[in-house]
Design a protein around this motif. Structure first.
Motif, PDB file in Angstrom:
ATOM      1  N   UNK A  71       0.809  -1.221   0.000  1.00 17.14           N
ATOM      2  CA  UNK A  71       0.000   0.000   0.000  1.00 17.14           C
ATOM      3  C   UNK A  71       0.843   1.272   0.000  1.00 17.14           C
ATOM      4  N   UNK A  72       2.120   1.155   0.393  1.00 19.29           N
ATOM      5  CA  UNK A  72       2.980   2.327   0.469  1.00 19.29           C
ATOM      6  C   UNK A  72       2.792   3.113   1.760  1.00 19.29           C
ATOM      7  N   UNK A  73       1.917   2.663   2.635  1.00 16.70           N
ATOM      8  CA  UNK A  73       1.632   3.383   3.876  1.00 16.70           C
ATOM      9  C   UNK A  73       2.768   3.164   4.886  1.00 16.70           C
ATOM     10  N   UNK A  74       3.063   4.197   5.689  1.00 12.90           N
ATOM     11  CA  UNK A  74       4.120   4.102   6.689  1.00 12.90           C
ATOM     12  C   UNK A  74       3.618   3.324   7.895  1.00 12.90           C
ATOM     13  N   UNK A  75       4.490   2.480   8.428  1.00 11.68           N
ATOM     14  CA  UNK A  75       4.144   1.614   9.554  1.00 11.68           C
ATOM     15  C   UNK A  75       5.255   1.719  10.596  1.00 11.68           C
ATOM     16  N   UNK A  76       4.867   1.823  11.869  1.00 14.29           N
ATOM     17  CA  UNK A  76       5.858   1.842  12.949  1.00 14.29           C
ATOM     18  C   UNK A  76       6.260   0.410  13.261  1.00 14.29           C
ATOM     19  N   UNK A  77       7.570   0.124  13.198  1.00 11.22           N
ATOM     20  CA  UNK A  77       8.095  -1.182  13.543  1.00 11.22           C
ATOM     21  C   UNK A  77       8.813  -1.048  14.885  1.00 11.22           C
ATOM     22  N   UNK A  78       8.377  -1.769  15.924  1.00 14.61           N
ATOM     23  CA  UNK A  78       8.993  -1.625  17.253  1.00 14.61           C
ATOM     24  C   UNK A  78      10.387  -2.257  17.309  1.00 14.61           C
ATOM     25  N   UNK A  79      11.116  -1.931  18.385  1.00 15.20           N
ATOM     26  CA  UNK A  79      12.431  -2.529  18.600  1.00 15.20           C
ATOM     27  C   UNK A  79      12.265  -4.023  18.816  1.00 15.20           C
ATOM     28  N   UNK A  80      13.217  -4.803  18.310  1.00 17.35           N
ATOM     29  CA  UNK A  80      13.146  -6.251  18.494  1.00 17.35           C
ATOM     30  C   UNK A  80      14.551  -6.844  18.500  1.00 17.35           C
ATOM     31  N   UNK A  81      14.644  -8.060  19.015  1.00 14.78           N
ATOM     32  CA  UNK A  81      15.908  -8.784  19.028  1.00 14.78           C
ATOM     33  C   UNK A  81      15.956  -9.710  17.824  1.00 14.78           C
TER      34      UNK A  81
END
Length: 97
Positions: free
Chosen positions: A68-78
């Motif tokens: 879709x091209x929409x911005x998404x927040x990706x949280x911190x991860x290991x």
């Protein structure tokens, strides 16, 4: 082709017929559980002659949904990082030791 735990246990039981299959399965489960616990604590796991497992932190970021091209927040991860030993590298590449 990947090897699954059931095939690994089958090969181990063929190589060591004097051990019971249920004991080999318990032993394998204990080893895998301890590796998981250690990585969860953020420590490294070193298996001599095989390699080292360690964790890296991936920072939180703004990524993009490719569809879709929409911005998404990706949280911190290991994430898990694996570095093979020199011995394993030589065996895989058919080099002399």
């Amino acid at each position: 082709m990947a090897i699954v735990k059931s095939k690994l246990l089958k090969q181990i039981s063929q190589n060591y017929p004097n051990f019971l299959k249920k004991d080999l399965e318990k032993f394998t489960n204990i080893i895998l559980k301890e590796i998981k616990k250690t990585l969860r604590r953020g420590e490294r796991v070193e298996l001599r002659g095989f390699g080292v497992f360690s964790t890296n932190k991936q920072k939180a970021r703004i990524s993009r949904n490719p569809k879709t091209g929409e911005k998404v927040h990706t949280p911190e991860k290991k994430t898990i990082h694996f570095k093979m030993s020199k011995d394993l590298f030589k065996k895989i590449n058919n080099e002399e030791e």
